[in-house]
Motif scaffolding. Structure first.
Motif, mmCIF file in Angstrom:
data_model
loop_
_atom_site.group_PDB
_atom_site.id
_atom_site.type_symbol
_atom_site.label_atom_id
_atom_site.label_comp_id
_atom_site.label_asym_id
_atom_site.label_seq_id
_atom_site.Cartn_x
_atom_site.Cartn_y
_atom_site.Cartn_z
ATOM 1 N N LYS A 198 13.938 15.891 -2.236
ATOM 2 C CA LYS A 198 12.989 14.776 -2.355
ATOM 3 C C LYS A 198 11.650 15.289 -2.863
ATOM 4 C CE LYS A 198 14.806 11.616 1.041
ATOM 5 N NZ LYS A 198 14.526 10.665 2.101
ATOM 6 N N SER A 199 11.018 14.480 -3.729
ATOM 7 C CA SER A 199 9.758 14.950 -4.311
ATOM 8 C C SER A 199 8.545 14.530 -3.484
ATOM 9 C CB SER A 199 9.624 14.425 -5.737
ATOM 10 O OG SER A 199 9.644 13.022 -5.708
ATOM 11 N N SER A 200 8.759 13.590 -2.540
ATOM 12 C CA SER A 200 7.644 13.180 -1.690
ATOM 13 C C SER A 200 8.204 12.724 -0.354
ATOM 14 C CB SER A 200 6.884 12.025 -2.323
ATOM 15 O OG SER A 200 7.714 10.876 -2.364
ATOM 16 N N SER A 201 7.350 12.730 0.629
ATOM 17 C CA SER A 201 7.779 12.226 1.935
ATOM 18 C C SER A 201 6.684 11.367 2.530
ATOM 19 C CB SER A 201 8.073 13.387 2.889
ATOM 20 O OG SER A 201 9.284 13.996 2.536
ATOM 21 N N ILE A 202 7.102 10.267 3.119
ATOM 22 C CA ILE A 202 6.150 9.375 3.786
ATOM 23 C C ILE A 202 6.589 9.226 5.244
ATOM 24 C CG2 ILE A 202 5.180 7.041 3.874
ATOM 25 C CD1 ILE A 202 4.524 7.726 1.140
ATOM 26 N N SER B 49 4.610 11.292 -4.867
ATOM 27 C CA SER B 49 5.675 11.927 -5.654
ATOM 28 C C SER B 49 5.129 12.661 -6.877
ATOM 29 C CB SER B 49 6.767 10.931 -6.023
ATOM 30 O OG SER B 49 6.203 9.752 -6.465
ATOM 31 N N SER B 50 3.955 12.267 -7.345
ATOM 32 C CA SER B 50 3.373 12.999 -8.475
ATOM 33 C C SER B 50 2.925 14.402 -8.064
ATOM 34 C CB SER B 50 2.159 12.256 -9.031
ATOM 35 O OG SER B 50 2.509 10.964 -9.373
ATOM 36 N N HIS B 51 2.561 14.562 -6.797
ATOM 37 C CA HIS B 51 2.032 15.854 -6.343
ATOM 38 C C HIS B 51 2.926 16.572 -5.340
ATOM 39 C CE1 HIS B 51 -1.935 15.320 -8.186
ATOM 40 N NE2 HIS B 51 -1.763 14.035 -7.916
ATOM 41 N N ASN B 52 4.144 16.057 -5.120
ATOM 42 C CA ASN B 52 5.043 16.633 -4.112
ATOM 43 C C ASN B 52 4.389 16.721 -2.740
ATOM 44 O OD1 ASN B 52 7.021 16.881 -5.946
ATOM 45 N ND2 ASN B 52 6.777 19.095 -6.253
ATOM 46 N N TYR C 297 4.534 22.459 2.642
ATOM 47 C CA TYR C 297 4.067 21.082 2.474
ATOM 48 C C TYR C 297 2.558 21.009 2.284
ATOM 49 C CZ TYR C 297 8.013 17.948 3.319
ATOM 50 O OH TYR C 297 9.156 17.217 3.197
ATOM 51 N N GLU C 298 2.155 20.155 1.335
ATOM 52 C CA GLU C 298 0.741 19.794 1.228
ATOM 53 C C GLU C 298 0.640 18.405 1.872
ATOM 54 O OE1 GLU C 298 -2.476 19.017 -2.283
ATOM 55 O OE2 GLU C 298 -0.526 19.861 -2.835
ATOM 56 N N VAL C 299 -0.106 18.337 2.973
ATOM 57 C CA VAL C 299 -0.093 17.090 3.752
ATOM 58 C C VAL C 299 -1.373 16.280 3.565
ATOM 59 C CG1 VAL C 299 0.367 16.105 6.036
ATOM 60 C CG2 VAL C 299 1.248 18.379 5.484
ATOM 61 N N ARG C 300 -1.230 14.979 3.469
ATOM 62 C CA ARG C 300 -2.376 14.072 3.396
ATOM 63 C C ARG C 300 -2.204 12.985 4.452
ATOM 64 N NH1 ARG C 300 -3.952 17.601 0.840
ATOM 65 N NH2 ARG C 300 -4.811 17.651 -1.268
ATOM 66 N N VAL C 301 -3.355 12.418 4.834
ATOM 67 C CA VAL C 301 -3.337 11.361 5.845
ATOM 68 C C VAL C 301 -3.976 10.107 5.274
ATOM 69 C CG1 VAL C 301 -4.388 10.617 8.040
ATOM 70 C CG2 VAL C 301 -3.393 12.904 7.842
ATOM 71 N N SER C 302 -3.387 8.960 5.574
ATOM 72 C CA SER C 302 -4.014 7.704 5.186
ATOM 73 C C SER C 302 -3.982 6.752 6.390
ATOM 74 C CB SER C 302 -3.234 7.122 3.999
ATOM 75 O OG SER C 302 -3.919 6.052 3.468
ATOM 76 N N VAL C 303 -5.184 6.370 6.840
ATOM 77 C CA VAL C 303 -5.286 5.440 7.979
ATOM 78 C C VAL C 303 -5.628 4.069 7.404
ATOM 79 C CG1 VAL C 303 -6.551 4.904 10.122
ATOM 80 C CG2 VAL C 303 -6.049 7.292 9.520
ATOM 81 N N LEU C 304 -4.711 3.119 7.559
ATOM 82 C CA LEU C 304 -4.902 1.842 6.840
ATOM 83 C C LEU C 304 -5.936 0.920 7.489
ATOM 84 C CD1 LEU C 304 -1.328 1.039 5.550
ATOM 85 C CD2 LEU C 304 -3.059 2.566 4.628
ATOM 86 N N VAL D 239 0.839 -1.203 0.000
ATOM 87 C CA VAL D 239 0.000 0.000 0.000
ATOM 88 C C VAL D 239 0.880 1.262 0.000
ATOM 89 C CG1 VAL D 239 -1.703 1.305 1.318
ATOM 90 C CG2 VAL D 239 -1.892 -1.174 1.183
ATOM 91 N N ILE D 240 1.942 1.230 0.805
ATOM 92 C CA ILE D 240 2.801 2.430 0.860
ATOM 93 C C ILE D 240 3.452 2.688 -0.503
ATOM 94 C CG2 ILE D 240 4.816 3.505 1.963
ATOM 95 C CD1 ILE D 240 4.131 1.856 4.461
ATOM 96 N N ASP D 241 3.828 1.610 -1.183
ATOM 97 C CA ASP D 241 4.398 1.787 -2.533
ATOM 98 C C ASP D 241 3.409 2.540 -3.425
ATOM 99 O OD1 ASP D 241 6.669 0.456 -1.796
ATOM 100 O OD2 ASP D 241 6.156 -1.430 -2.801
ATOM 101 N N LYS D 242 2.134 2.216 -3.274
ATOM 102 C CA LYS D 242 1.105 2.867 -4.106
ATOM 103 C C LYS D 242 0.937 4.325 -3.667
ATOM 104 C CE LYS D 242 -1.494 -1.220 -5.443
ATOM 105 N NZ LYS D 242 -1.031 -2.404 -4.715
ATOM 106 N N ILE D 243 0.943 4.533 -2.361
ATOM 107 C CA ILE D 243 0.807 5.912 -1.859
ATOM 108 C C ILE D 243 1.987 6.748 -2.339
ATOM 109 C CG2 ILE D 243 0.890 7.328 0.250
ATOM 110 C CD1 ILE D 243 -0.805 5.163 1.624
ATOM 111 N N ARG D 244 3.150 6.118 -2.372
ATOM 112 C CA ARG D 244 4.367 6.828 -2.821
ATOM 113 C C ARG D 244 4.183 7.347 -4.254
ATOM 114 N NH1 ARG D 244 8.798 8.595 -0.181
ATOM 115 N NH2 ARG D 244 9.341 6.603 0.734
ATOM 116 N N ASP D 245 3.546 6.542 -5.101
ATOM 117 C CA ASP D 245 3.324 6.962 -6.498
ATOM 118 C C ASP D 245 2.560 8.273 -6.559
ATOM 119 O OD1 ASP D 245 4.566 4.720 -7.364
ATOM 120 O OD2 ASP D 245 2.731 3.611 -7.835
ATOM 121 N N THR D 246 1.477 8.342 -5.786
ATOM 122 C CA THR D 246 0.683 9.573 -5.836
ATOM 123 C C THR D 246 1.390 10.693 -5.080
ATOM 124 O OG1 THR D 246 -1.431 10.590 -5.260
ATOM 125 C CG2 THR D 246 -0.864 8.686 -4.010
#
Ligand code: ATP
Length: 328
Positions: A218-222, A163-166, A249-256, A154-161
């Motif tokens: 870095k283009s994204s941070s997790i 890094s696309s949006h910084n 930073y534009e921050v998003r949250v994902s609760v698995l 899941v984190i790999d997938k989150i990383r894709d989005t």
């Protein structure tokens, strides 16, 4: 091997975890191999009190090694916490002629099993089934490896989005009291920071680390956050805090959430479950009582249930150091 035990009961109790079915299959087939009858007990201690048992044979457990969840269902039983409830359970087991138990579950289930064993001089062996990996006496609990693989995917997938949006993502993973999942997936998915219950990183260091991350291009941070992280803020509060202090930073949250418990068990968990099931049955047949089967230094081992319940499963300090080095 002593043959005084003729019928073994197997049950799953507490929270389910991937690999429980593989463990049930292993217990059943090890019983058949040793000429012992095996009864499945539905819905943990709840079903034990009600006498909800089913005789299982080698074929009853076909096609389940790859299935998540538990075919025997799991439950939490208030009644079993009382002596009256446990007495009823004992009567049901005696009526069915079941001599001994294999309990697949977490420390609560083991506590119940130990009390039951003491009260009725009943033989029990535990198999640690929980994704949290928070049980002393085993380097791996059943389901932990699968949960880590699920989360890394899941984190790999989150990383894709991300890094696309910084973007900066806070990803909350399970682990109220233990940071094993967070630490492992954090290292495995290359997270920038990992917040766990065992270590107080502090908000200042978090901000400093995120700034450094940004400056290094870095283009994204997790950031992986265990449910019970030491900073004591929820992922949403962390988001607000970082946005207030770092407007860049534009921050998003994902609760698995519960998806971490599901899915087909990994090969590691299937093999572990298979080894643990055989060890549990053979330990009962050797007359062992009140032990938990575990994996230590890649060998099957037995730890007294009391120690397994009271002992602390410590975070891997070497992994923590590796994580500190690599999140630079
Ligand atoms: P998980 O780690 O996934 O929560 P667990 O095995 O620790 O799994 P619990 O809900 O704590 O889950 O315990 C499962 C069941 O074990 C309880 O519902 C209860 O029936 C029994 N149990 C727990 N603690 C005791 C106790 N002190 N005395 C008797 N029974 C208990």
């Amino acid at each position: 091997m002593s043959k005084t035990i003729k019928k073994i009961g197997v049950m799953t109790s507490g929270g389910d975890s991937p690999g429980m079915n593989a463990a049930i299959r292993s217990v059943v087939r090890a019983c058949v191999y040793h000429d012992i009858e095996c009864y499945g007990i539905y819905r943990g201690y709840e079903g034990m009190i009600e006498g909800d048992f089913i005789l299982l044979n080698a074929r009853s457990v076909k096609g389940i090694i790859n299935k998540g969840g538990t075919i025997l269902k799991s439950a939490r039983s208030k009644e079993f916490r009382t002596h009256e409830g446990r007495k009823k359970a004992h009567e049901q087991l005696t009526k069915a002629g079941i001599d001994a138990l294999v309990v697949i579950g977490g420390d609560g289930s083991f506590t119940g099993a130990m009390i039951f064993s003491d009260e009725f001089d009943y033989h029990v062996i535990g198999i640690p089934g929980t994704i949290d990996n928070d049980i002393f006496g085993t380097t791996h609990t059943l389901g932990f490896d699968t949960a880590c693989n699920t989360v890394v995917d899941v984190i790999d997938k989150i990383r894709d989005t991300a890094s696309s949006h910084n973007r900066l993502f806070f990803v909350e993973v399970m682990g109220r009291d233990a940071g094993h999942i967070a630490l492992n997936v954090g290292v495995g998915a290359g997270a920038e920071e990992i917040l766990i219950p065992e270590e107080d990183l502090g908000l200042d260091r978090l901000l400093e680390s995120l700034r450094r991350s940004k400056q290094s291009g870095k283009s994204s941070s997790i950031v992986i956050v265990a449910e019970g992280d030491k900073i004591g803020k929820s992922v949403f509060e962390l988001k607000d805090y970082v946005e207030a202090h770092m407007t860049e930073y534009e921050v998003r949250v994902s609760v698995l959430g519960h998806m971490q418990r599901g899915g087909s068990p990994s090969c590691f968990d299937r093999v572990l479950a298979s080894r643990m099931g055989v060890k549990a049955v053979e330990s009962l047949l050797e007359g062992k009582n009140k032990y938990m089967v575990g994996l230590i230094k890649d060998q099957m081992s037995l730890t007294p249930l009391e120690k397994a319940i009271k002992g602390q499963s410590k975070i891997d300090l070497e992994l923590l150091r590796v994580s500190d080095i690599l999140t630079i």
